[in-house]
Design a protein around this motif. Structure first.
Motif, mmCIF file in Angstrom:
data_model
loop_
_atom_site.group_PDB
_atom_site.id
_atom_site.type_symbol
_atom_site.label_atom_id
_atom_site.label_comp_id
_atom_site.label_asym_id
_atom_site.label_seq_id
_atom_site.Cartn_x
_atom_site.Cartn_y
_atom_site.Cartn_z
ATOM 1 N N THR A 123 0.872 -1.249 -0.116
ATOM 2 C CA THR A 123 0.023 -0.062 0.042
ATOM 3 C C THR A 123 0.923 1.221 -0.049
ATOM 4 O O THR A 123 0.533 2.180 -0.818
ATOM 5 C CB THR A 123 -1.011 0.045 1.278
ATOM 6 N N ALA A 124 1.885 1.320 0.930
ATOM 7 C CA ALA A 124 2.801 2.383 0.934
ATOM 8 C C ALA A 124 3.325 2.788 -0.288
ATOM 9 O O ALA A 124 3.678 3.838 -0.914
ATOM 10 C CB ALA A 124 3.613 2.259 2.016
ATOM 11 N N ALA A 125 3.798 1.572 -1.053
ATOM 12 C CA ALA A 125 4.588 1.880 -2.493
ATOM 13 C C ALA A 125 3.722 2.345 -3.310
ATOM 14 O O ALA A 125 4.291 3.399 -4.413
ATOM 15 C CB ALA A 125 5.275 0.524 -2.844
ATOM 16 N N MET A 126 2.337 1.956 -3.524
ATOM 17 C CA MET A 126 1.339 2.379 -4.315
ATOM 18 C C MET A 126 1.253 4.138 -4.258
ATOM 19 O O MET A 126 1.239 4.703 -4.965
ATOM 20 C CB MET A 126 0.186 1.510 -4.488
ATOM 21 N N LEU A 127 0.887 4.461 -2.776
ATOM 22 C CA LEU A 127 0.678 5.514 -2.551
ATOM 23 C C LEU A 127 1.877 6.667 -2.910
ATOM 24 O O LEU A 127 1.627 7.635 -3.241
ATOM 25 C CB LEU A 127 0.441 5.796 -0.847
ATOM 26 N N LEU A 128 3.191 6.169 -2.837
ATOM 27 C CA LEU A 128 4.295 6.657 -3.248
ATOM 28 C C LEU A 128 4.138 6.964 -4.667
ATOM 29 O O LEU A 128 4.471 7.951 -5.202
ATOM 30 C CB LEU A 128 5.644 5.798 -3.124
ATOM 31 N N LEU A 139 9.698 5.667 -9.384
ATOM 32 C CA LEU A 139 10.340 4.263 -9.838
ATOM 33 C C LEU A 139 10.498 3.467 -8.537
ATOM 34 O O LEU A 139 10.470 2.185 -8.589
ATOM 35 C CB LEU A 139 11.702 4.374 -10.243
ATOM 36 N N VAL A 140 10.889 3.898 -7.309
ATOM 37 C CA VAL A 140 11.133 3.213 -6.006
ATOM 38 C C VAL A 140 9.693 2.607 -5.631
ATOM 39 O O VAL A 140 9.766 1.342 -5.473
ATOM 40 C CB VAL A 140 11.339 4.302 -5.044
#
Length: 665
Positions: A123-128, A139-140
Motif C-alpha cells: 500500500t505504501a509503495a502504491m501511494l508513493l 520508480l522506487v
C-alpha cells in the motif's frame, strides 16, 4: 499541519506499520492486527483530508533535492492534482478493506504477521507512486510493488502453483521494467529533468526529441505492470495467492499503476501518433481477447483475473483516445466493484473451506449458504456488466463516448484510427463482459456441482467489508460523473446517447443469450444424474462432448457428473472454448519462442563449461599431478631400494662412459 505534510504521512504511515509489524510479528503477536489496520485507516483519513484541501484546484507541489547527480537532479517531490488525490483515496479505501477482511480470512494462518506487513508495504509503495512528483521516486514505489507482489502471490509457498506464479509474475513484470527504465532515462535526458511538471512543460514546448522511441519503451513497462497484451499472462496465474491479495492487486495497486503512469504523462505519449495507435491496438486486443478467455475459465478467480485485464484494456483505450479523465474515472469505479468481486469470491471459497474448490463447475446452489456474498456480488457483477444505474455503466460509457468522439473526428487529441479501434473493441467487450458475468453468477449461485461441506457462517468482518464496498459499486458513478470533470481535465464524463444505447444494448444481449444457453444446457443435463466423478474423470470439467468420451461410455445420458454439466460457456464458444480456456496458448508460445531457447542456450553453456573449459583446467593440473606421483613413488623410505637404484644408476653411467670412449676411439 500543512497539506504537504499530510500528504507525506499518507504513504509513510503504512510503511511504518509494515516495519513495526515485521519487527513485532513474532515477539508481540497481539499487536499485529492493530498495526495492520490502524496505520492504513489513518492513512485513508489523511488521504481524504488531502483530497478535500486540494479540491480539484491547482496542483500542490513540493520538492527537496534528494541526491545531487552532476547532471539530471533527483528530487524528493510531491505532485498532487485531482487525479492523485482521488486515486490515493481509492488505494487507502481498498487497502483498509483488505486488511480488515484478512483478519477473518487468514485468522488461522501462521504467516499472517508477515502477510499483513507486506500488504501495508504494498500500500505504501502504491501511494508513493500516486503522490510522486519525480520519476525516480515513482520508480522506487514501482519496484517495491513488484517485490511485494512476488512475496504475496507466493504466500502459500508450500504449493508448487504459488511458487511458480510468484516467479512468473516477477519475471514477466521485470521483462517490461527493463525498457521502462531505459525510457525513463531517455525521457530525462531529452527534457533535462525527472520532475513530472518540468517534463510536461518541456513536452508542451516541443522539447522532446525522440517521442516515439521513449513512448514505446515506457509502454513496455506499462504493459507488464498493468497486465496488457502481450505481457498479461502473469496475472491469471497470480490467483494462486490469497484472495485478499488478489483484490488489492487488481483493484487499487500494481495493475492500476501502469494506467495511472500513462495518465500522468499522457502528453508524452500524445507527442507520437504511432505510440497512440500502438496503445490503441494493445488496448483493443487486450479487451477482446481477455473477455473471450474469461468466458471459458472454470476457476472463479481466473474469470475475475481475465476480467481485470479486460477492464484495464478499457482504461488504456481511453488513454489511447486522449481522455485521461475517462480512464481514471473507470479506474476509480473499477477499483470498487472489482475489490468487491474478489472479496465476495473469497467468501464463496471460504464457505467451501479450501482454495482448491474455486471451480465454478463444482459449486452447488451457494445462494442460501452465502447470502451476503450473493447479494453484494450481484451488485458488483451488474456494475461490471455496465448495466445502468450501477457505477460501471457511467465509467465505461465515458470511455466509449471518448472513443466515439475521436472516431467521428471531433478532436485532434488522438488519431481517428485509434478511436475506431477502441470503440469497436469496447462494444464487443461489453457484449462478452455481460456474458461471462452472467455465466459466473449462474454457475456460482445456481449451479449443480458437487455439494461441499458446510463450514458455517463466515466471520462478520468479511461480510461487513462486502457491504461497505457495495455502496460505491452501486452509487459511485451516478453521483460523481458530473463532479469529476472539475477534478480532472474539465471534459464531460456524461454518457452520450449513441454509446449508451449501443453499450447497454449489447450488454443486455450478452446476458440474455448466456442465460438462454444456460437454460438449454440445464435442460439437456437434466437427464444426467449427479454421481461419483471417480468413475468418470472425463466428465469433471462439466458438459463434455460425446465424441470426447465415446471410448469410455456408450451414451451421453448414462454419464454421471460430480461437477456442473450446464456450463453455457462451452455452448457459446464452441470449438474456440478449448483454446480460450488455455489463454489462447500464449504461455505455450512463449515457452517455445523464449523459454526453450534460453534453456537450450544455458545447456550449451553448461556443456562447454564442463566438457571444454574444465577439460583444459583438468589437463593443466594433471601433468604436475602425474610428475608428483612419480616422484612420490621414488621416495619409499626403503634403504635396499635406494641402494639398488644407486647400483642401477652406476651401471648405466658406466655403460654410457664405455660406449662414449669406444666411439671416440
Amino acid at each position: 499541519m500543512t497539506t504537504t505534510t499530510l500528504a507525506a504521512l499518507v504513504p509513510l504511515l503504512p510503511f511504518l506499520g509494515a516495519a513495526a509489524g515485521l519487527l513485532l510479528g513474532r515477539t508481540a503477536p497481539g499487536f499485529v492486527r492493530p498495526l495492520a489496520i490502524l496505520p492504513t485507516l489513518v492513512s485513508f483519513l489523511l488521504a481524504v483530508l488531502v483530497a478535500a484541501r486540494q479540491g480539484g484546484g491547482r496542483p500542490i507541489d513540493a520538492a527537496t533535492e534528494l541526491a545531487p547527480t552532476g547532471s539530471v537532479p533527483v528530487d524528493l517531490a510531491l505532485h498532487i492534482d485531482g487525479f492523485a488525490a482521488l486515486v490515493a483515496v481509492l488505494v487507502t479505501v481498498v487497502a483498509t478493506c483488505v486488511q480488515l477482511y484478512s483478519t477473518g480470512y487468514l485468522r488461522d494462518d501462521p504467516r499472517y504477521p508477515s502477510y499483513a506487513a507486506l500488504v501495508s508495504l504494498f500500500t505504501a509503495a502504491m501511494l508513493l507512486v500516486v503522490y510522486a512528483g519525480d520519476l525516480m521516486v515513482l520508480l522506487v514505489g514501482w519496484e517495491v510493488m513488484g517485490i511485494c507482489s512476488y512475496f504475496l502471490v507466493g504466500h502459500y509457498w508450500q504449493t508448487p502453483e504459488a511458487r511458480s506464479a510468484s516467479l512468473k509474475a516477477f519475471l514477466v513484470t521485470k521483462l517490461g521494467d527493463v525498457p521502462f527504465l531505459i525510457g525513463l532515462f531517455a525521457l530525462a535526458v531529452d527534457t533535462g529533468s525527472f520532475r513530472i511538471t518540468r517534463i510536461l512543460g518541456a513536452v508542451a514546448g516541443g522539447g522532446l526529441d525522440h517521442p516515439t522511441v521513449i513512448a514505446l519503451l515506457l509502454l513496455a513497462g506499462v504493459a507488464g505492470k498493468s497486465a496488457q497484451f502481450p505481457l498479461h499472462t502473469w496475472l491469471p496465474d497470480a490467483m494462486a495467492g490469497p484472495t485478499p491479495v488478489s483484490a488489492l492487486i487488481h483493484a487499487a495497486t500494481m495493475v492500476a499503476a501502469g494506467v495511472y503512469f500513462v495518465a500522468r504523462l499522457l502528453p508524452v505519449f500524445q507527442a507520437s501518433s504511432a505510440a497512440m495507435v500502438v496503445l490503441a491496438v494493445m488496448a483493443a486486443v487486450t479487451m477482446a481477447g481477455s473477455a473471450v478467455a474469461a468466458l471459458a475459465q472454470d476457476d472463479i478467480k481466473r474469470v475475475l483475473a481475465y476480467s481485470t485485464i479486460g477492464q484495464l484494456g478499457y482504461m488504456t483505450g481511453a488513454l489511447a483516445v486522449g481522455d485521461r479523465g475517462a480512464a481514471v474515472f473507470h479506474l476509480l469505479s473499477h477499483g470498487a466493484f472489482k475489490a468487491l468481486l474478489f472479496l465476495a469470491a473469497g467468501v464463496v471459497i471460504h464457505a467451501a473451506g479450501t482454495n482448491s474448490l474455486a471451480a465454478m463447475s463444482r459449486m452447488n446452489h451457494l445462494r442460501d449458504r452465502v447470502p451476503d456474498a450473493y447479494w453484494t456480488m450481484t451488485v458488483a457483477l451488474l456494475a461490471l456488466a455496465a448495466i445502468p444505474p450501477f457505477s460501471g455503466f457511467f465509467s465505461k460509457e465515458s470511455v466509449l463516448g471518448a472513443a466515439e468522439h475521436v472516431a467521428t473526428g471531433h478532436t485532434e487529441h488522438a488519431p481517428g484510427a485509434a478511436g475506431w479501434l477502441v470503440l469497436v473493441a469496447g462494444l464487443l467487450t461489453a457484449l462478452l463482459t455481460a456474458a461471462y458475468a452472467m455465466r459466473l453468477w449462474l454457475l456460482a449461485f445456481r449451479g449443480r456441482g458437487i455439494e461441499a461441506p458446510d463450514h458455517g457462517r463466515q466471520p462478520a468482518v468479511m461480510n461487513a467489508v462486502l457491504w461497505v464496498l457495495a455502496v460505491p459499486s452501486l452509487a459511485f458513478g451516478a453521483f460523481t460523473f458530473r463532479l469529476l470533470p472539475g477534478w480532472f481535465d474539465g471534459r464531460s464524463l456524461s454518457p452520450t446517447l449513441t454509446t449508451s444505447v449501443l453499450g447497454t444494448g449489447v450488454a443486455l444481449v450478452g446476458g440474455i443469450v448466456t442465460y438462454a444457453a444456460w437454460r438449454h444446457t440445464t435442460a439437456l443435463a437434466a437427464r444426467v444424474p449427479l454421481g461419483a466423478v471417480a468413475a468418470h474423470p472425463e466428465a469433471d470439467a462439466g458438459l463434455v462432448e460425446a465424441e470426447a468420451i465415446a471410448s469410455h461410455e456408450p451414451a451421453y445420458g448414462d454419464i454421471a457428473y460430480a461437477s456442473d454439466p450446464s456450463d453455457p460457456g462451452r455452448l457459446l464458444l464452441g470449438p474456440l472454448h478449448r483454446h480460450a480456456a488455455a489463454g489462447f496458448h500464449l504461455d505455450a508460445l512463449y515457452e517455445t519462442l523464449f523459454v526453450r531457447p534460453v534453456l537450450a542456450g544455458a545447456s550449451l553453456v553448461r556443456f562447454l563449461d564442463r566438457e571444454v573449459v574444465e577439460t583444459y583446467v583438468r589437463g593443466a593440473g594433471a601433468l604436475p599431478r602425474w610428475i608428483g606421483a612419480a616422484v612420490r613413488r621414488a621416495q619409499t623410505g626403503n634403504v635396499q631400494t635406494y641402494v639398488s637404484a644407486l647400483l642401477a644408476g652406476t651401471v648405466v653411467l658406466t655403460v654410457a662412459v664405455v660406449v662414449l670412449v669406444a666411439t671416440g676411439a
